[in-house]
Design an enzyme around this catalytic site. Structure first.
Site, PDB file in Angstrom:
ATOM      1  N   ARG A   1       0.870  -1.185   0.000  1.00 24.02           N
ATOM      2  CA  ARG A   1       0.000   0.000   0.000  1.00 24.02           C
ATOM      3  C   ARG A   1       0.901   1.227   0.000  1.00 24.02           C
ATOM      4  O   ARG A   1       1.717   1.411   0.893  1.00 24.02           O
ATOM      5  CB  ARG A   1      -0.900  -0.004   1.239  1.00 24.02           C
ATOM      6  CG  ARG A   1      -1.736   1.271   1.460  1.00 24.02           C
ATOM      7  CD  ARG A   1      -2.742   1.467   0.344  1.00 24.02           C
ATOM      8  NE  ARG A   1      -3.777   2.429   0.672  1.00 24.02           N
ATOM      9  CZ  ARG A   1      -3.678   3.753   0.542  1.00 24.02           C
ATOM     10  NH1 ARG A   1      -2.537   4.277   0.113  1.00 24.02           N
ATOM     11  NH2 ARG A   1      -4.697   4.538   0.829  1.00 24.02           N
TER      12      ARG A   1
ATOM     13  N   GLU B   1     -11.268   5.785  -5.840  1.00 25.58           N
ATOM     14  CA  GLU B   1     -11.638   4.381  -5.702  1.00 25.58           C
ATOM     15  C   GLU B   1     -12.284   3.827  -6.969  1.00 25.58           C
ATOM     16  O   GLU B   1     -13.182   4.448  -7.544  1.00 25.58           O
ATOM     17  CB  GLU B   1     -12.615   4.210  -4.540  1.00 25.58           C
ATOM     18  CG  GLU B   1     -12.054   4.584  -3.183  1.00 25.58           C
ATOM     19  CD  GLU B   1     -11.032   3.589  -2.689  1.00 25.58           C
ATOM     20  OE1 GLU B   1     -11.181   2.382  -2.988  1.00 25.58           O
ATOM     21  OE2 GLU B   1     -10.081   4.007  -2.002  1.00 25.58           O
TER      22      GLU B   1
ATOM     23  N   ARG C   1      -1.561  -5.592   4.368  1.00 20.48           N
ATOM     24  CA  ARG C   1      -0.738  -4.943   3.355  1.00 20.48           C
ATOM     25  C   ARG C   1       0.472  -4.301   4.031  1.00 20.48           C
ATOM     26  O   ARG C   1       0.422  -3.957   5.210  1.00 20.48           O
ATOM     27  CB  ARG C   1      -1.537  -3.874   2.607  1.00 20.48           C
ATOM     28  CG  ARG C   1      -2.768  -4.407   1.898  1.00 20.48           C
ATOM     29  CD  ARG C   1      -3.584  -3.283   1.262  1.00 20.48           C
ATOM     30  NE  ARG C   1      -4.012  -2.292   2.245  1.00 20.48           N
ATOM     31  CZ  ARG C   1      -4.838  -1.293   1.974  1.00 20.48           C
ATOM     32  NH1 ARG C   1      -5.319  -1.140   0.748  1.00 20.48           N
ATOM     33  NH2 ARG C   1      -5.182  -0.426   2.925  1.00 20.48           N
TER      34      ARG C   1
END
EC number: 3.1.-.-
Length: 271
Positions: A127, A135, A175
């Protein structure tokens, strides 16, 4: 009679000298503490320990986030190849410690897999730290404006390229939050910073979990400059877009988008 060409005298003398200089069984303890023996043993031990440490520190491959030791965060960087870009601010990294110097991509047993099944449990989910991109459509939510453009931009910049990730922490989605750099020609580019400059991301604004390292001020300045320059998501809609119903108010940030959907989903829950 002695055979004239046998050279027995020479061989006998040589054998006698060897036996004379060979230690007796009772002399072995003293032989083991001789300086030359100790130096050779010490050199072998040091080289073995150094080799193991070199491997563990620089050449040990880390296949998944579960293999990252806690003391690596904020202290280590991971070098590898981007195998896929799932969203506009995260991707999959195949760790290749040592890079080409260590033979990655060159030696037959150090080829980077290309098939999806061969990459299962062999990549790190990264990330990008400090930024939040529009998004894409998922979980029943609509796509944000400029989400596809941001996703395509990131694919073009890093997909199938080697990057270096300075790892900060592991987040709630398993992540690795990291500041990421990629080389383009002779220059090393900060991926998050370049996204902000292109107007395809905002500075990460969540109340918890924000990671910037030492570049928060630089990131905020880059976002403000993109806003002022009206680039990317900050661009004003054209006349044609306005006639087509494009909103004229400032765009909804990724954080505002998430907050809106989270609030709506809470209202739907019974009780």
């Amino acid at each position: 009679m002695r055979w004239p060409w046998s050279g027995d005298d020479h061989e006998q003398n040589k054998s006698s000298r060897l036996w004379a200089t060979s230690p007796k069984s009772s002399d072995w303890p003293s032989t083991l503490v001789e300086p030359r023996t100790l130096i050779a043993t010490l050199a072998l031990t040091v080289s073995t320990v150094a080799g193991v440490r070199l491997y563990k520190t620089y050449l040990r491959r880390i296949p998944t986030v579960n293999h990252i030791k806690p003391n690596y965060f904020r202290r280590k960087s991971l070098f590898g190849q981007v195998t896929s870009v799932g969203d506009a601010d995260n991707f999959r990294l195949y760790h290749t410690p040592g890079g080409r110097i260590a033979g990655w991509g060159l030696l037959p047993w150090k080829r980077i897999p290309t098939k999806r099944e061969d990459l299962t449990k062999q990549t790190l989910h990264i990330r990008i730290a400090g930024v939040d991109a529009p998004e894409l459509a998922h979980w029943g939510r609509e796509a944000q404006p400029f989400s596809k453009e941001a996703h395509d931009w990131l694919i073009n910049l890093i997909h199938n390229r080697r990057v270096r990730a300075y790892i900060y922490r592991r987040d709630q989605y398993d992540r690795v939050v990291a500041q990421v750099y990629v080389r383009r020609w002779l220059f090393r580019k900060d991926v998050g910073l370049e996204m902000l400059r292109a107007g395809l991301a905002t500075v990460y604004e969540a109340k918890t979990g924000a990671e910037f390292g030492t570049v928060e001020d630089k990131y905020r300045a880059a976002e403000q400059k993109a806003r002022d320059s009206k680039v990317g998501m900050w661009a004003k809609p054209t006349l044609r877009q306005r006639l087509g119903g494009a909103p004229t108010q400032p765009p909804e940030s990724p954080r505002e988008y998430k907050n809106r959907h989270n609030a709506a989903e809470k209202l739907k829950k019974p009780g």
